[in-house]
Write an enzyme that holds these catalytic residues in place. Structure first.
Site, PDB file in Angstrom:
ATOM      1  N   CYS A  59      -0.679 -12.311   0.548  1.00  0.00           N
ATOM      2  CA  CYS A  59      -0.062 -12.535   1.788  1.00  0.00           C
ATOM      3  C   CYS A  59      -0.287 -13.803   2.446  1.00  0.00           C
ATOM      4  CB  CYS A  59      -0.384 -11.607   2.764  1.00  0.00           C
ATOM      5  SG  CYS A  59      -1.866 -11.220   3.434  1.00  0.00           S
ATOM      6  N   ASP A 119     -12.847 -12.835   4.187  1.00  0.00           N
ATOM      7  CA  ASP A 119     -11.834 -11.717   3.812  1.00  0.00           C
ATOM      8  C   ASP A 119     -12.267 -11.118   2.649  1.00  0.00           C
ATOM      9  OD1 ASP A 119      -9.594 -10.210   2.998  1.00  0.00           O
ATOM     10  OD2 ASP A 119      -8.299 -11.664   2.987  1.00  0.00           O
ATOM     11  N   THR A 195       1.610   2.062  -1.999  1.00  0.00           N
ATOM     12  CA  THR A 195       0.331   2.341  -2.264  1.00  0.00           C
ATOM     13  C   THR A 195      -0.400   1.588  -3.400  1.00  0.00           C
ATOM     14  OG1 THR A 195       0.853   4.043  -3.788  1.00  0.00           O
ATOM     15  CG2 THR A 195       0.659   4.831  -1.470  1.00  0.00           C
ATOM     16  N   LYS A 197      -2.801  -1.965  -4.319  1.00  0.00           N
ATOM     17  CA  LYS A 197      -4.015  -2.452  -3.888  1.00  0.00           C
ATOM     18  C   LYS A 197      -4.251  -2.519  -2.457  1.00  0.00           C
ATOM     19  CE  LYS A 197      -8.438  -3.757  -4.603  1.00  0.00           C
ATOM     20  NZ  LYS A 197      -9.391  -2.955  -4.953  1.00  0.00           N
TER      21      LYS A 197
END
Length: 411
Positions: A59, A119, A195, A197
């Site tokens: 993302c 992260d 659903t 990772k």
């Protein structure tokens, strides 16, 4: 002396990509790569003079790491199989080469280059990216060894620093946002679409931190949704019931991996008040849905800007992480330099072996002279040459020096 060519040239290693620093999520979405487009890119790679590479698409970023005589080859590959234009990509992208590309990958793996500092999801995404290319024969020994060092560096940073303390992933930020804006009770119904990772991590965080099991899972593959639902004691529904589940839900999280929106504005009109959190890149909730008065739509960029109380503490851990990265990078470069010198060292060893036989013949010596002594002599010379090569990078000079040194040592 034979001409020696290093088969792996670090000057041809590149990292090219775009990330959150210069591009909004809707732009990044145009260059997102799923498994299908990744496969097509790899199929094209050999014809574009690229034979070792992997793609990291999250993302926050889309990046290609690989070997090419020109970074344009990597850019062409990516833009051929994504929706965005090559011109826009080149305007927003970064190109890193050689040791700079190596350092960038270490920083990415540690979460230092993430939109949310530290992260912890990025290293799993890197694992998947490398595995995908390796299974298709596109990971050479350089990339495999480099990733192993990056993985080790990430583990040491996680164990020896608190860089990954607090809110350190977009999926966990989504949970924190929900907790801050919604009073969760048994009647609040949550729908999770996707659903994979990210979806699995989000789902587990929902259960662990919101202490609710009023959650329904929907996935394109119903078996995956069913498996996770049974594991966590939740409900699941087939994709053809998506619109009904949207209407009956209060909170909707979208972590699907579709190239097109799966939740449309038409699904949400007159469906009641909804909090929708879109964790997908490209967006999987139709953009016009945010104009509906009954809809509060949050995306990954909004979540990533939310700071938590541990952020300043995590920033304080950056120097420790950088030191660990420096140590791991030095170890990797030592391996690379040894491998780089291997052809020259092997040539020296072979030449000295032949010279030792000729030396004995010319001196009319017994060829049954203990072989182990000759090999020890050769290895001593090769070890000395290896040390000098690492220090000076003068292969030809060391080759001649090694021969002279060999003759100066009496048998």
């Amino acid at each position: 002396m034979q001409h020696l060519i290093n088969p792996i040239d670090i000057s041809q290693f590149y990292a090219i990509g775009i990330n959150y620093k210069k591009s909004e999520a809707n732009i990044r979405g145009q260059y997102a790569v799923n498994n299908e487009s990744n496969s097509r890119i790899l199929q094209l790679a050999n014809s574009r003079q690229v034979n070792s590479m992997f793609i990291l698409s999250t993302c926050n970023r889309t990046e290609i790491y690989g070997f090419a005589t020109n970074p344009e080859h990597l850019i062409d590959l990516l833009c051929t199989e994504t929706k965005g234009s090559k011109e826009t990509f080149k305007e927003l992208c970064y190109i890193k080469n050689g040791t700079c590309a190596i350092e960038h990958l270490f920083n990415v793996g540690a979460g230092l280059d993430s939109q949310i500092l530290g992260d912890y999801e990025i290293i799993s995404q890197l694992k998947q990216a490398v595995k995908f290319s390796k299974e298709r024969g596109f990971i050479n020994c350089f990339l495999e060894r480099l990733f192993n060092y990056v993985l080790q560096s990430s583990k040491v940073i996680k164990n020896q620093t608190t860089l990954s303390g607090g809110t350190v992933s977009v999926s966990f930020s989504a949970i924190q946002y929900i907790k801050s804006h919604v009073i969760i009770n048994a009647d609040v119904k949550i729908l999770l679409v996707g659903t994979g990772k990210i979806g699995r991590n989000t789902c587990k965080n929902l259960v662990d931190y919101l202490k609710t099991n009023n959650i329904t899972l929907i996935n394109r593959s119903v078996e995956k949704a069913k498996e996770l639902a049974e594991e966590l004691g939740l409900k699941h529904a087939p994709l053809n019931q998506l619109e009904d589940e949207i209407c009956s839900s209060d909170i909707i999280l979208v972590a699907s991996n579709s190239p097109e929106p799966v939740i449309l504005t038409s699904h949400l009109k007159n469906a009641g008040n909804k909090l929708i959190i879109d964790l997908s890149i490209p967006y999987n909730v139709e953009e016009s849905a945010q104009k509906l008065v009954n809809i509060q739509l949050i995306n990954v960029d909004t979540l990533s800007k939310l700071n938590d109380e541990t952020l300043s503490k995590r920033k304080g851990e950056i120097p420790k992480a950088k030191q660990i990265i420096a140590e791991q990078t030095d170890s990797f470069m030592e391996w690379y330099n040894m491998r780089k010198n291997a052809p020259a060292l092997n040539a020296i060893k072979t030449t000295l072996g032949l010279l030792s036989v000729n030396q004995q013949l010319s001196a009319s010596k017994n060829l049954d002279y203990p072989c182990v002594i000759i090999q020890q002599k050769i290895q001593k010379v090769v070890n000395g040459a290896a040390f000098k090569m690492r220090s000076t990078n003068q292969y030809g000079c060391q080759y001649i020096e090694a021969i002279n040194e060999f003759f100066s040592i009496a048998i």
